[in-house]
Design a protein around this motif. Structure first.
Motif, PDB file in Angstrom:
ATOM      1  N   MET A  37       0.822  -1.201   0.000  1.00  0.00           N
ATOM      2  CA  MET A  37       0.000   0.000   0.000  1.00  0.00           C
ATOM      3  C   MET A  37       0.868   1.268   0.000  1.00  0.00           C
ATOM      4  O   MET A  37       0.517   2.257  -0.652  1.00  0.00           O
ATOM      5  N   ALA A  38       2.001   1.242   0.692  1.00  0.00           N
ATOM      6  CA  ALA A  38       2.925   2.388   0.666  1.00  0.00           C
ATOM      7  C   ALA A  38       3.477   2.597  -0.739  1.00  0.00           C
ATOM      8  O   ALA A  38       3.602   3.734  -1.208  1.00  0.00           O
ATOM      9  N   ARG A  39       3.791   1.507  -1.423  1.00  0.00           N
ATOM     10  CA  ARG A  39       4.292   1.604  -2.800  1.00  0.00           C
ATOM     11  C   ARG A  39       3.232   2.193  -3.719  1.00  0.00           C
ATOM     12  O   ARG A  39       3.516   3.043  -4.556  1.00  0.00           O
ATOM     13  N   ILE A  40       1.981   1.755  -3.561  1.00  0.00           N
ATOM     14  CA  ILE A  40       0.894   2.292  -4.382  1.00  0.00           C
ATOM     15  C   ILE A  40       0.748   3.795  -4.139  1.00  0.00           C
ATOM     16  O   ILE A  40       0.575   4.573  -5.073  1.00  0.00           O
ATOM     17  N   LYS A  41       0.825   4.197  -2.887  1.00  0.00           N
ATOM     18  CA  LYS A  41       0.694   5.622  -2.553  1.00  0.00           C
ATOM     19  C   LYS A  41       1.782   6.434  -3.239  1.00  0.00           C
ATOM     20  O   LYS A  41       1.519   7.497  -3.804  1.00  0.00           O
ATOM     21  N   ARG A  42       3.017   5.928  -3.223  1.00  0.00           N
ATOM     22  CA  ARG A  42       4.120   6.634  -3.902  1.00  0.00           C
ATOM     23  C   ARG A  42       3.899   6.682  -5.407  1.00  0.00           C
ATOM     24  O   ARG A  42       4.148   7.693  -6.050  1.00  0.00           O
ATOM     25  N   GLU A  43       3.434   5.568  -5.976  1.00  0.00           N
ATOM     26  CA  GLU A  43       3.193   5.506  -7.422  1.00  0.00           C
ATOM     27  C   GLU A  43       2.121   6.509  -7.849  1.00  0.00           C
ATOM     28  O   GLU A  43       2.177   7.045  -8.941  1.00  0.00           O
ATOM     29  N   ARG A  44       1.140   6.750  -7.003  1.00  0.00           N
ATOM     30  CA  ARG A  44       0.039   7.649  -7.358  1.00  0.00           C
ATOM     31  C   ARG A  44       0.446   9.118  -7.348  1.00  0.00           C
ATOM     32  O   ARG A  44      -0.270   9.964  -7.881  1.00  0.00           O
ATOM     33  N   CYS A  45       1.557   9.465  -6.755  1.00  0.00           N
ATOM     34  CA  CYS A  45       2.105  10.833  -6.787  1.00  0.00           C
ATOM     35  C   CYS A  45       1.071  11.889  -6.399  1.00  0.00           C
ATOM     36  O   CYS A  45       0.931  12.911  -7.081  1.00  0.00           O
ATOM     37  N   GLY A  46       0.325  11.673  -5.363  1.00  0.00           N
ATOM     38  CA  GLY A  46      -0.640  12.659  -4.903  1.00  0.00           C
ATOM     39  C   GLY A  46      -1.798  12.909  -5.857  1.00  0.00           C
ATOM     40  O   GLY A  46      -2.390  13.982  -5.856  1.00  0.00           O
ATOM     41  N   GLY A  47      -2.109  11.955  -6.711  1.00  0.00           N
ATOM     42  CA  GLY A  47      -3.261  12.087  -7.596  1.00  0.00           C
ATOM     43  C   GLY A  47      -2.920  12.315  -9.060  1.00  0.00           C
ATOM     44  O   GLY A  47      -3.801  12.361  -9.899  1.00  0.00           O
ATOM     45  N   ASP A  48      -1.652  12.483  -9.397  1.00  0.00           N
ATOM     46  CA  ASP A  48      -1.256  12.704 -10.787  1.00  0.00           C
ATOM     47  C   ASP A  48      -1.262  11.422 -11.604  1.00  0.00           C
ATOM     48  O   ASP A  48      -1.323  11.468 -12.827  1.00  0.00           O
ATOM     49  N   ARG A  49      -1.165  10.269 -10.945  1.00  0.00           N
ATOM     50  CA  ARG A  49      -1.095   8.981 -11.627  1.00  0.00           C
ATOM     51  C   ARG A  49      -2.067   8.008 -10.969  1.00  0.00           C
ATOM     52  O   ARG A  49      -2.568   8.269  -9.891  1.00  0.00           O
ATOM     53  N   TRP A  50      -2.280   6.864 -11.598  1.00  0.00           N
ATOM     54  CA  TRP A  50      -3.096   5.810 -11.003  1.00  0.00           C
ATOM     55  C   TRP A  50      -2.199   4.600 -10.764  1.00  0.00           C
ATOM     56  O   TRP A  50      -1.163   4.442 -11.407  1.00  0.00           O
ATOM     57  N   ALA A  51      -2.580   3.774  -9.812  1.00  0.00           N
ATOM     58  CA  ALA A  51      -1.806   2.571  -9.499  1.00  0.00           C
ATOM     59  C   ALA A  51      -2.715   1.522  -8.886  1.00  0.00           C
ATOM     60  O   ALA A  51      -3.715   1.842  -8.237  1.00  0.00           O
ATOM     61  N   LYS A  52      -2.354   0.272  -9.102  1.00  0.00           N
ATOM     62  CA  LYS A  52      -3.119  -0.863  -8.588  1.00  0.00           C
ATOM     63  C   LYS A  52      -2.126  -1.980  -8.266  1.00  0.00           C
ATOM     64  O   LYS A  52      -1.126  -2.137  -8.952  1.00  0.00           O
ATOM     65  N   ALA A  53      -2.394  -2.747  -7.236  1.00  0.00           N
ATOM     66  CA  ALA A  53      -1.560  -3.895  -6.871  1.00  0.00           C
ATOM     67  C   ALA A  53      -2.406  -5.156  -6.963  1.00  0.00           C
ATOM     68  O   ALA A  53      -3.508  -5.212  -6.424  1.00  0.00           O
ATOM     69  N   ILE A  54      -1.875  -6.159  -7.642  1.00  0.00           N
ATOM     70  CA  ILE A  54      -2.551  -7.438  -7.784  1.00  0.00           C
ATOM     71  C   ILE A  54      -1.665  -8.507  -7.146  1.00  0.00           C
ATOM     72  O   ILE A  54      -0.489  -8.608  -7.479  1.00  0.00           O
ATOM     73  N   ALA A  55      -2.228  -9.287  -6.224  1.00  0.00           N
ATOM     74  CA  ALA A  55      -1.497 -10.385  -5.580  1.00  0.00           C
ATOM     75  C   ALA A  55      -1.999 -11.688  -6.181  1.00  0.00           C
ATOM     76  O   ALA A  55      -3.185 -11.838  -6.462  1.00  0.00           O
ATOM     77  N   TYR A  56      -1.096 -12.628  -6.383  1.00  0.00           N
ATOM     78  CA  TYR A  56      -1.452 -13.915  -6.980  1.00  0.00           C
ATOM     79  C   TYR A  56      -1.115 -15.067  -6.059  1.00  0.00           C
ATOM     80  O   TYR A  56      -0.066 -15.097  -5.443  1.00  0.00           O
TER      81      TYR A  56
END
Length: 82
Positions: A37-56
């Motif tokens: 979740m911390a990685r997703i938050k960084r990837e989203r850059c405060g709303g400039d980008r979108w991000a999703k994590a999928i676990a298998y």
């Protein structure tokens, strides 16, 4: 330990991008929900980008780490998690 994902869920893919274009890459950090979740938050850059994590889980469909919803297997992910 409540945020710890089971050992079988160590295969996590991060999908992120801008607009309709994104990239797929394996999560190489700790296999915990908190770390993902911390990685997703960084990837989203405060709303400039979108991000999703999928676990298998081996031999089963993946699931969205954030929502817990099942995600159908897409063959492109295969290269990113092996």
């Amino acid at each position: 330990m409540k945020n710890e994902m089971k050992n079988e869920l160590a295969r996590v893919v991060i999908i992120s991008g801008e607009g309709e274009v994104g990239i797929i890459e394996p999560h190489t950090g700790r296999p915990t929900k908190r770390a993902v979740m911390a990685r997703i938050k960084r990837e989203r850059c405060g709303g400039d980008r979108w991000a999703k994590a999928i676990a298998y889980v081996d031999g089963a469909e993946g699931f969205d780490v954030e929502t817990g919803e099942p995600v159908a297997w897409i063959s492109e992910y295969d290269n990113a998690i092996d």
